[in-house]
Design a protein around this motif. Structure first.
Motif, PDB file in Angstrom:
ATOM      1  N   LEU A  25     -21.833  24.712  48.572  1.00 56.68           N
ATOM      2  CA  LEU A  25     -22.695  24.724  49.816  1.00 56.68           C
ATOM      3  C   LEU A  25     -21.799  24.401  51.045  1.00 56.68           C
ATOM      4  CD1 LEU A  25     -25.551  24.997  50.782  1.00 56.68           C
ATOM      5  CD2 LEU A  25     -26.053  22.633  50.339  1.00 56.68           C
ATOM      6  N   GLU A  26     -21.176  23.240  50.801  1.00 54.67           N
ATOM      7  CA  GLU A  26     -20.393  22.642  52.137  1.00 54.67           C
ATOM      8  C   GLU A  26     -19.271  23.799  52.567  1.00 54.67           C
ATOM      9  OE1 GLU A  26     -19.541  20.444  55.332  1.00 54.67           O
ATOM     10  OE2 GLU A  26     -21.078  20.177  53.775  1.00 54.67           O
ATOM     11  N   GLU A  27     -18.613  24.549  51.644  1.00 54.57           N
ATOM     12  CA  GLU A  27     -17.643  25.822  51.972  1.00 54.57           C
ATOM     13  C   GLU A  27     -18.600  26.736  52.596  1.00 54.57           C
ATOM     14  OE1 GLU A  27     -14.510  28.454  49.504  1.00 54.57           O
ATOM     15  OE2 GLU A  27     -15.928  27.271  48.526  1.00 54.57           O
ATOM     16  N   ALA A  28     -19.688  26.922  51.994  1.00 54.16           N
ATOM     17  CA  ALA A  28     -20.531  28.060  52.667  1.00 54.16           C
ATOM     18  C   ALA A  28     -20.785  27.807  54.094  1.00 54.16           C
ATOM     19  CB  ALA A  28     -21.724  28.568  51.692  1.00 54.16           C
ATOM     20  N   LYS A  29     -21.192  26.654  54.309  1.00 57.14           N
ATOM     21  CA  LYS A  29     -21.566  26.105  55.802  1.00 57.14           C
ATOM     22  C   LYS A  29     -20.322  26.236  56.632  1.00 57.14           C
ATOM     23  CE  LYS A  29     -25.312  22.734  54.549  1.00 57.14           C
ATOM     24  NZ  LYS A  29     -25.732  21.220  54.489  1.00 57.14           N
ATOM     25  N   ILE A  30     -19.110  25.977  56.061  1.00 55.46           N
ATOM     26  CA  ILE A  30     -17.987  26.084  57.040  1.00 55.46           C
ATOM     27  C   ILE A  30     -17.730  27.708  57.325  1.00 55.46           C
ATOM     28  CG2 ILE A  30     -15.400  25.789  56.997  1.00 55.46           C
ATOM     29  CD1 ILE A  30     -16.130  23.102  55.544  1.00 55.46           C
ATOM     30  N   ASN A  31     -17.785  28.382  56.381  1.00 51.89           N
ATOM     31  CA  ASN A  31     -17.327  29.783  56.406  1.00 51.89           C
ATOM     32  C   ASN A  31     -18.478  30.400  57.386  1.00 51.89           C
ATOM     33  OD1 ASN A  31     -15.073  29.710  54.684  1.00 51.89           O
ATOM     34  ND2 ASN A  31     -16.243  30.350  52.901  1.00 51.89           N
ATOM     35  N   LEU A  32     -19.664  30.169  57.323  1.00 51.38           N
ATOM     36  CA  LEU A  32     -20.594  30.412  58.264  1.00 51.38           C
ATOM     37  C   LEU A  32     -20.323  30.150  59.693  1.00 51.38           C
ATOM     38  CD1 LEU A  32     -23.245  32.251  58.703  1.00 51.38           C
ATOM     39  CD2 LEU A  32     -24.379  30.190  58.532  1.00 51.38           C
ATOM     40  N   GLY A  33     -19.866  28.892  59.740  1.00 53.52           N
ATOM     41  CA  GLY A  33     -19.385  28.418  61.039  1.00 53.52           C
ATOM     42  C   GLY A  33     -18.216  29.267  61.599  1.00 53.52           C
ATOM     43  N   TYR A  34     -17.385  29.512  60.712  1.00 56.04           N
ATOM     44  CA  TYR A  34     -16.208  30.389  61.209  1.00 56.04           C
ATOM     45  C   TYR A  34     -16.504  31.795  61.732  1.00 56.04           C
ATOM     46  CZ  TYR A  34     -13.147  26.797  58.993  1.00 56.04           C
ATOM     47  OH  TYR A  34     -12.629  25.503  58.870  1.00 56.04           O
ATOM     48  N   THR A  35     -17.739  32.121  61.700  1.00 57.43           N
ATOM     49  CA  THR A  35     -18.076  33.452  62.211  1.00 57.43           C
ATOM     50  C   THR A  35     -18.340  33.477  63.652  1.00 57.43           C
ATOM     51  OG1 THR A  35     -20.373  33.037  61.850  1.00 57.43           O
ATOM     52  CG2 THR A  35     -19.196  34.247  59.721  1.00 57.43           C
ATOM     53  N   THR A  36     -18.322  32.096  64.236  1.00 55.44           N
ATOM     54  CA  THR A  36     -18.259  32.012  65.586  1.00 55.44           C
ATOM     55  C   THR A  36     -17.013  31.507  65.877  1.00 55.44           C
ATOM     56  OG1 THR A  36     -19.323  29.936  65.526  1.00 55.44           O
ATOM     57  CG2 THR A  36     -20.787  31.831  66.108  1.00 55.44           C
TER      58      THR A  36
END
Length: 396
Positions: free
Chosen positions: A156-167
């Protein structure tokens, strides 16, 4: 008879005039200007070819793949750290985030159930109401569910980080370069397509240059002879740059790096100076002329370059003695410093050297000194360089 007498008188008059015309006029004494030379301290300004660079050039890369939706900055514009630069399609990463949240919920429920079961079995096991196997199974199920929950939370933390990397935001203050990937392109991580732009921090800026190993050896030789003065701290060496339009950039810089290794391919030593660049006038990659000051030649004799005459036997100067006669002096010249040339051998100091009129005199000739002065000090950078006015109000 009268006619013959008249002819005789005319002939005498012609002969008399011819004798007066043939008389040699008195020889003119050449007029010269001289300068008195003496050992002194001469500031040295070293000139090099340099190239500007930012103090930091950061490659902005995509850390997740996907479709590049939008660019938010103007190419070449100044940005601040944290400013939004690019947006990558977040939909796939939003879905992965929600999936990871679901996994956490499932594993959380399993973990809660296994913990409750373990809490019921442990008291019964102490009363011998359940077997050892039942107790071991409950402990194993609890540990397994706990590990699964931790793994789900990590995803879940990895998914949050990857979503943040889209900006993609600016990591530093600086100026952006041209974008390397257009909007609508597919970004592939760990490839050339992951590079989105480059940000250069150019205030202050670096000016990089090199000097030869021969120049290094010459400085060491002069220092060993006690003829070179330099600051102990190399960062005290002052640097100015001349731009392509021949103007002197008004901000002064200082040395901040001097390599200890000679490049084997070029035979040069790399050096660098740092200079304030508040308006961004100096651009990365820009070529400039670099002037380094702070060194001085001590106990040195120098003469104006125009006083030196080149002959087949080497350079000479003419010195005027106390009887106002010129004497040819063979000299050994060294480096040029501004409009002067260092004299390594031939002059001891105290001589009056001909500056103007040296081309019209010969050894032993009587001359007339029309003016004289003591040697002027070497010019400083702003005086010695052709200094076109710098346009400080230019819009960059």
């Amino acid at each position: 008879m009268k006619h013959a007498l008249r002819l005789f008188l005319i002939s005498c008059l012609i002969v008399s005039c011819t004798k007066k015309t043939a008389q040699t006029p008195p020889q003119m004494i050449p007029e010269v200007t001289v300068v008195k030379v003496s050992p002194r301290t001469i500031p040295i300004v070293k000139e090099f070819v340099g190239q500007m660079s930012g103090i930091r050039d950061i490659q902005v890369r995509a850390r997740v793949g996907g479709i590049l939706l939008k660019r938010y900055y103007r190419e070449g514009a100044k940005v601040k750290a944290g400013d939004l630069l690019f947006k990558i399609d977040p939909a796939p990463y939003q879905a992965l985030l929600e999936q990871a949240q679901g996994e956490v919920s499932v594993n959380q429920a399993r973990f809660t159930n296994s913990r409750q079961s373990l809490n019921r079995i442990l008291p019964l096991y102490k009363e011998n109401a359940v077997s050892q196997k039942d107790r071991d199974d409950a402990v194993a199920d609890f540990n397994s569910s706990k590990s699964s929950l931790e793994r789900a939370k990590a995803k879940l933390e990895e998914a949050k980080i990857n979503l943040g990397y889209t900006t993609v935001s600016a990591p530093i203050n600086g100026y952006t370069s041209k974008e390397t990937v257009s909007e609508g392109s597919l970004i592939v991580v760990n490839s050339d397509q992951s590079l989105l732009t480059t940000i250069s921090q150019i205030d202050p800026a670096y000016v990089n240059f090199s000097y030869t190993d021969n120049e290094l050896l010459e400085l060491r030789r002069l220092s060993a002879l006690g003829k070179l003065s330099r600051p102990v701290d190399m960062t005290k060496l002052e640097v100015q740059v001349r731009l392509g339009d021949n103007s002197i950039y008004p901000q002064k810089g200082f040395m901040n790096f001097n390599d200890n290794i000679i490049d084997s391919t070029t035979g040069t030593v790399k050096a660098r100076a740092i200079i304030d660049n508040p308006d961004g006038y100096l651009k990365p990659g820009q070529f400039v002329r670099v002037y380094v000051s702070g060194f001085s030649r001590t106990n040195t004799i120098a003469v104006p370059s125009k006083s030196i005459i080149q002959t087949q036997n080497g350079p000479i100067v003419f010195a005027v003695n106390s009887e106002s006669k010129v004497q040819q002096v063979n000299i050994e010249t060294g480096e040029e410093i501004g409009s002067e040339v260092v004299v390594n051998k031939g002059l001891r100091g105290g001589e009056y050297v001909v500056v103007e009129g040296a081309a019209k005199v010969r050894n032993g000739m009587q001359v007339k000194i029309v003016s004289g002065s003591t040697m002027a000090k070497a010019n400083s950078i702003p005086v010695s360089l052709p200094n076109k006015e710098f346009q400080a109000n230019t819009k960059y």
